[in-house]
Design a protein around this motif. Structure first.
Motif, short mmCIF file in Angstrom:
data_model
loop_
_atom_site.label_atom_id
_atom_site.label_comp_id
_atom_site.label_asym_id
_atom_site.label_seq_id
_atom_site.Cartn_x
_atom_site.Cartn_y
_atom_site.Cartn_z
N ARG A 180 -2.98 -6.55 -0.98
CA ARG A 180 -2.15 -5.37 -1.22
C ARG A 180 -2.30 -4.30 -0.14
N TYR A 181 -3.33 -4.42 0.69
CA TYR A 181 -3.54 -3.40 1.72
C TYR A 181 -4.40 -4.00 2.83
N ILE A 182 -4.07 -3.67 4.08
CA ILE A 182 -4.84 -4.14 5.24
C ILE A 182 -5.04 -2.96 6.19
N ASP A 183 -6.26 -2.79 6.64
CA ASP A 183 -6.55 -1.80 7.67
C ASP A 183 -7.49 -2.44 8.69
N VAL A 184 -6.92 -2.89 9.81
CA VAL A 184 -7.76 -3.34 10.92
C VAL A 184 -8.02 -2.09 11.74
N HIS A 185 -9.20 -1.53 11.54
CA HIS A 185 -9.51 -0.20 12.03
C HIS A 185 -10.00 -0.24 13.47
N ASP A 186 -9.85 0.88 14.16
CA ASP A 186 -10.50 1.03 15.46
C ASP A 186 -11.98 0.73 15.27
N ILE A 187 -12.50 -0.27 15.97
CA ILE A 187 -13.87 -0.72 15.77
C ILE A 187 -14.90 0.37 16.03
N ASN A 188 -14.51 1.38 16.78
CA ASN A 188 -15.42 2.47 17.14
C ASN A 188 -15.50 3.56 16.07
N GLU A 189 -14.68 3.44 15.01
CA GLU A 189 -14.60 4.49 14.00
C GLU A 189 -14.79 3.92 12.60
N ARG A 190 -15.23 4.77 11.70
CA ARG A 190 -15.44 4.39 10.31
C ARG A 190 -14.14 4.52 9.53
N PRO A 191 -13.74 3.50 8.77
CA PRO A 191 -12.54 3.64 7.92
C PRO A 191 -12.74 4.73 6.87
N SER A 192 -11.64 5.32 6.45
CA SER A 192 -11.69 6.41 5.48
C SER A 192 -12.00 5.88 4.09
N LEU A 193 -13.07 6.36 3.50
CA LEU A 193 -13.38 6.03 2.11
C LEU A 193 -12.30 6.56 1.19
N GLU A 194 -11.82 7.75 1.49
CA GLU A 194 -10.75 8.35 0.69
C GLU A 194 -9.51 7.45 0.70
N GLY A 195 -9.18 6.89 1.87
CA GLY A 195 -8.01 6.01 1.96
C GLY A 195 -8.16 4.76 1.11
N ILE A 196 -9.35 4.19 1.09
CA ILE A 196 -9.60 2.99 0.28
C ILE A 196 -9.42 3.30 -1.20
N LEU A 197 -10.00 4.42 -1.64
CA LEU A 197 -9.90 4.79 -3.05
C LEU A 197 -8.45 5.09 -3.45
N LYS A 198 -7.69 5.70 -2.56
CA LYS A 198 -6.29 5.99 -2.85
C LYS A 198 -5.48 4.70 -3.01
N GLU A 199 -5.78 3.71 -2.17
CA GLU A 199 -5.06 2.44 -2.27
C GLU A 199 -5.42 1.71 -3.56
N LEU A 200 -6.67 1.78 -3.98
CA LEU A 200 -7.08 1.18 -5.24
C LEU A 200 -6.43 1.89 -6.42
N GLU A 201 -6.29 3.20 -6.30
CA GLU A 201 -5.64 3.98 -7.36
C GLU A 201 -4.22 3.49 -7.60
N LYS A 202 -3.54 3.04 -6.55
CA LYS A 202 -2.17 2.55 -6.66
C LYS A 202 -2.08 1.28 -7.51
N LEU A 203 -3.19 0.57 -7.64
CA LEU A 203 -3.19 -0.69 -8.38
C LEU A 203 -3.38 -0.49 -9.88
N LYS A 204 -3.65 0.75 -10.29
CA LYS A 204 -3.81 1.02 -11.71
C LYS A 204 -2.49 0.79 -12.44
N LYS A 205 -2.59 0.12 -13.58
CA LYS A 205 -1.39 -0.09 -14.38
C LYS A 205 -1.11 1.18 -15.17
N PRO A 206 0.19 1.55 -15.32
CA PRO A 206 0.52 2.78 -16.07
C PRO A 206 0.10 2.67 -17.52
#
Length: 206
Positions: A180-206
């Motif tokens: 449902r989501y892919i982030d091939v991140h700049d290897i020199n930088e840390r991916p956003s934890l906030e971004g991961i949590l937001k994408e998981l939030e989208k998977l919540k069923k109403p």
């Protein structure tokens, strides 16, 4: 008396805010004093050095890998039970990797509240991964070795770099096994934890 679901999510939001404040307060190459003098610094690397073989909407390629706990973990064992966050990191004992995974410890309750498990994957061998994670103080999620056949899982997902390490990549896979989501991140930088949590939030069923 158990809290209502609404109150529970208000508490989760408050905790998420605290998590993100802490997470972003730590420099990308910073870490605890336990790592002083023990981290190999490769210097700036080519941000991305691979080509994806999967895309959002695909069924995630299944795999089985050994973990540092001694157990083998199969991706499909989480089907219909949990969303899965695959976190590929390039190498143990390097700066950004040694900061990224401990950050997920802070967010353990948030991942669980979102019905998600993290699977950490590196092409390092098991003894190296065991020593590294112990030095970090341990992590709550399975740490898997894609060492042999070398980088086979990273290669199947299209994130194996030309120098034999994996990209710093995040794949979010839902309970049906669909990416449902892919982030091939700049290897020199840390991916956003906030971004991961937001994408998981989208998977919540109403």
């Amino acid at each position: 008396m158990k809290p209502t679901r609404g109150l529970y999510w208000l508490e989760s939001v408050a905790l998420a805010t605290a998590v993100l404040i802490v997470a972003f307060a730590v420099p990308a190459h910073g870490l605890s004093e336990a790592f002083q003098g023990k981290i190999y610094t490769p210097g700036p690397l080519k941000p991305v050095d691979s080509k994806l073989t999967v895309r959002v909407g695909d069924v995630a390629p299944d795999f089985t890998l050994p973990s540092i706990s001694g157990e083998k973990v199969r991706l499909s064992q989480f089907r219909r039970r949990s969303h899965v966050v695959l976190s590929f990191v390039p190498a143990a004992w390097t700066p950004v990797c040694s900061d990224q995974w401990p950050g997920y410890n802070i967010a353990k309750e948030l991942f669980e509240a979102l019905d998600a498990v993290v699977l950490g994957i590196s092409v390092d061998n098991l003894p190296t991964l065991f020593a590294w994670t112990q030095e970090m103080g341990g992590v709550w999620f399975p740490v898997l070795s894609d060492f042999w056949p070398h980088g086979e899982v990273a290669s199947r997902y299209g994130v194996l770099r030309s120098d034999g390490v994996s990209e710093r990549a995040i794949f979010i896979i839902d309970k049906e096994g669909v990416i449902r989501y892919i982030d091939v991140h700049d290897i020199n930088e840390r991916p956003s934890l906030e971004g991961i949590l937001k994408e998981l939030e989208k998977l919540k069923k109403p």
